[in-house]
Design an enzyme around this catalytic site. Structure first.
Site, PDB file in Angstrom:
ATOM      1  N   ASN A  29       0.836  -1.206   0.000  1.00 52.16           N
ATOM      2  CA  ASN A  29       0.000   0.000   0.000  1.00 52.16           C
ATOM      3  C   ASN A  29       0.870   1.254   0.000  1.00 52.16           C
ATOM      4  O   ASN A  29       1.973   1.278   0.556  1.00 52.16           O
ATOM      5  CB  ASN A  29      -0.991  -0.003   1.169  1.00 52.16           C
ATOM      6  N   ILE A  30       0.339   2.275  -0.650  1.00 54.39           N
ATOM      7  CA  ILE A  30       1.043   3.545  -0.813  1.00 54.39           C
ATOM      8  C   ILE A  30       0.072   4.661  -0.438  1.00 54.39           C
ATOM      9  O   ILE A  30      -0.979   4.821  -1.091  1.00 54.39           O
ATOM     10  CB  ILE A  30       1.545   3.720  -2.263  1.00 54.39           C
ATOM     11  N   GLU A  31       0.392   5.366   0.618  1.00 49.79           N
ATOM     12  CA  GLU A  31      -0.508   6.415   1.104  1.00 49.79           C
ATOM     13  C   GLU A  31       0.021   7.795   0.728  1.00 49.79           C
ATOM     14  O   GLU A  31       1.215   7.971   0.474  1.00 49.79           O
ATOM     15  CB  GLU A  31      -0.643   6.280   2.631  1.00 49.79           C
ATOM     16  N   CYS A  40      -4.190   0.629  -2.252  1.00 49.40           N
ATOM     17  CA  CYS A  40      -3.930  -0.619  -1.522  1.00 49.40           C
ATOM     18  C   CYS A  40      -2.826  -1.466  -2.163  1.00 49.40           C
ATOM     19  O   CYS A  40      -2.521  -1.336  -3.356  1.00 49.40           O
ATOM     20  CB  CYS A  40      -5.182  -1.467  -1.470  1.00 49.40           C
ATOM     21  N   GLU A  42      -3.009  -4.555  -2.997  1.00 52.54           N
ATOM     22  CA  GLU A  42      -3.534  -5.376  -4.093  1.00 52.54           C
ATOM     23  C   GLU A  42      -3.512  -4.593  -5.410  1.00 52.54           C
ATOM     24  O   GLU A  42      -3.261  -5.143  -6.486  1.00 52.54           O
ATOM     25  CB  GLU A  42      -4.971  -5.821  -3.787  1.00 52.54           C
ATOM     26  N   CYS A  73     -10.179  -4.880   0.412  1.00 55.45           N
ATOM     27  CA  CYS A  73     -11.311  -3.947   0.514  1.00 55.45           C
ATOM     28  C   CYS A  73     -12.243  -4.145  -0.687  1.00 55.45           C
ATOM     29  O   CYS A  73     -11.903  -4.838  -1.658  1.00 55.45           O
ATOM     30  CB  CYS A  73     -10.799  -2.506   0.571  1.00 55.45           C
ATOM     31  N   CYS A  76     -10.740  -3.173  -4.099  1.00 53.56           N
ATOM     32  CA  CYS A  76      -9.735  -4.141  -4.581  1.00 53.56           C
ATOM     33  C   CYS A  76     -10.381  -5.455  -4.988  1.00 53.56           C
ATOM     34  O   CYS A  76      -9.916  -6.116  -5.923  1.00 53.56           O
ATOM     35  CB  CYS A  76      -8.652  -4.363  -3.532  1.00 53.56           C
TER      36      CYS A  76
HETATM   37  N1  THU Z   1      -5.077  -1.732   2.769  1.00 49.68           N
HETATM   38  C1  THU Z   1      -4.500  -2.505   1.810  1.00 49.68           C
HETATM   39  O1  THU Z   1      -3.451  -2.156   1.249  1.00 49.68           O
HETATM   40  N2  THU Z   1      -5.100  -3.672   1.499  1.00 49.68           N
HETATM   41  C2  THU Z   1      -6.179  -4.187   2.134  1.00 49.68           C
HETATM   42  O2  THU Z   1      -6.590  -5.305   1.827  1.00 49.68           O
HETATM   43  C3  THU Z   1      -6.849  -3.416   3.186  1.00 49.68           C
HETATM   44  C4  THU Z   1      -6.315  -2.058   3.433  1.00 49.68           C
HETATM   45  C5  THU Z   1      -4.398  -0.487   3.141  1.00 49.68           C
HETATM   46  C6  THU Z   1      -5.019   0.798   2.676  1.00 49.68           C
HETATM   47  C7  THU Z   1      -4.443   1.778   3.680  1.00 49.68           C
HETATM   48  O3  THU Z   1      -3.162   2.197   3.207  1.00 49.68           O
HETATM   49  C8  THU Z   1      -4.242   0.954   4.933  1.00 49.68           C
HETATM   50  O4  THU Z   1      -4.321  -0.394   4.535  1.00 49.68           O
HETATM   51  C9  THU Z   1      -5.261   1.226   6.013  1.00 49.68           C
HETATM   52  O5  THU Z   1      -6.550   1.159   5.503  1.00 49.68           O
END
Ligand code: THU
Length: 118
Positions: A29-31, A40, A42, A73, A76
């Site tokens: 994941n990259i925020e 996410c 995925e 989520c 995804c």
């Molecule tokens: N996140 C994912 O990368 N994959 C998932 O299956 C659930 C949530 C990430 C998104 C965000 O960066 C962090 O988790 C918190 O929601």
């Protein structure tokens, strides 16, 4: 997961997709500071998969540092379903390995499929 950029949630996630010819595409994941604009693990993995030439996905694994059996989520699930089959395996992992095996059909029953749009 080790490459996640998650300074806001501090919730690193990793995902891996394996194709039938043995290629593995990973993602984390990259925020970003404008929170909804992050994405996410995925989705990162799917980007690598597409850029790597695509192909039939046979297995997906998802792992989160702070949560056992982190499941994709809703967004995804829809993105994964675009490139998978209902029987594609999805491994929900914990830090010891596979904690539960489900299928994409389990994850997104009655999902919208774009066949009619083609
Ligand atoms: N996140 C994912 O990368 N994959 C998932 O299956 C659930 C949530 C990430 C998104 C965000 O960066 C962090 O988790 C918190 O929601």
């Amino acid at each position: 997961m080790a490459k996640a950029y998650a300074p806001y949630s501090k919730f690193p996630v990793g995902a891996a997709l394996r194709t039938e010819d043995g290629r593995v595409f990973t993602g984390a994941n990259i925020e970003v500071a404008s929170y909804p604009e992050g994405w996410c693990a995925e989705t990162t993995a799917l980007g690598h998969y597409i850029m790597g030439g695509g192909g039939k996905i046979v297995e997906i694994a998802v792992l989160a540092e702070r949560m056992a059996k982190c499941s994709p989520c809703g967004g995804c699930r829809q993105r994964l379903a675009e490139f998978c089959q209902p029987d594609t395996k999805l491994y929900l992992c914990d830090n010891t390995g596979v904690a539960e095996t489900v299928t994409m059909g389990d994850m997104l029953p009655y999902g919208f499929r774009g066949d009619i749009l083609k």
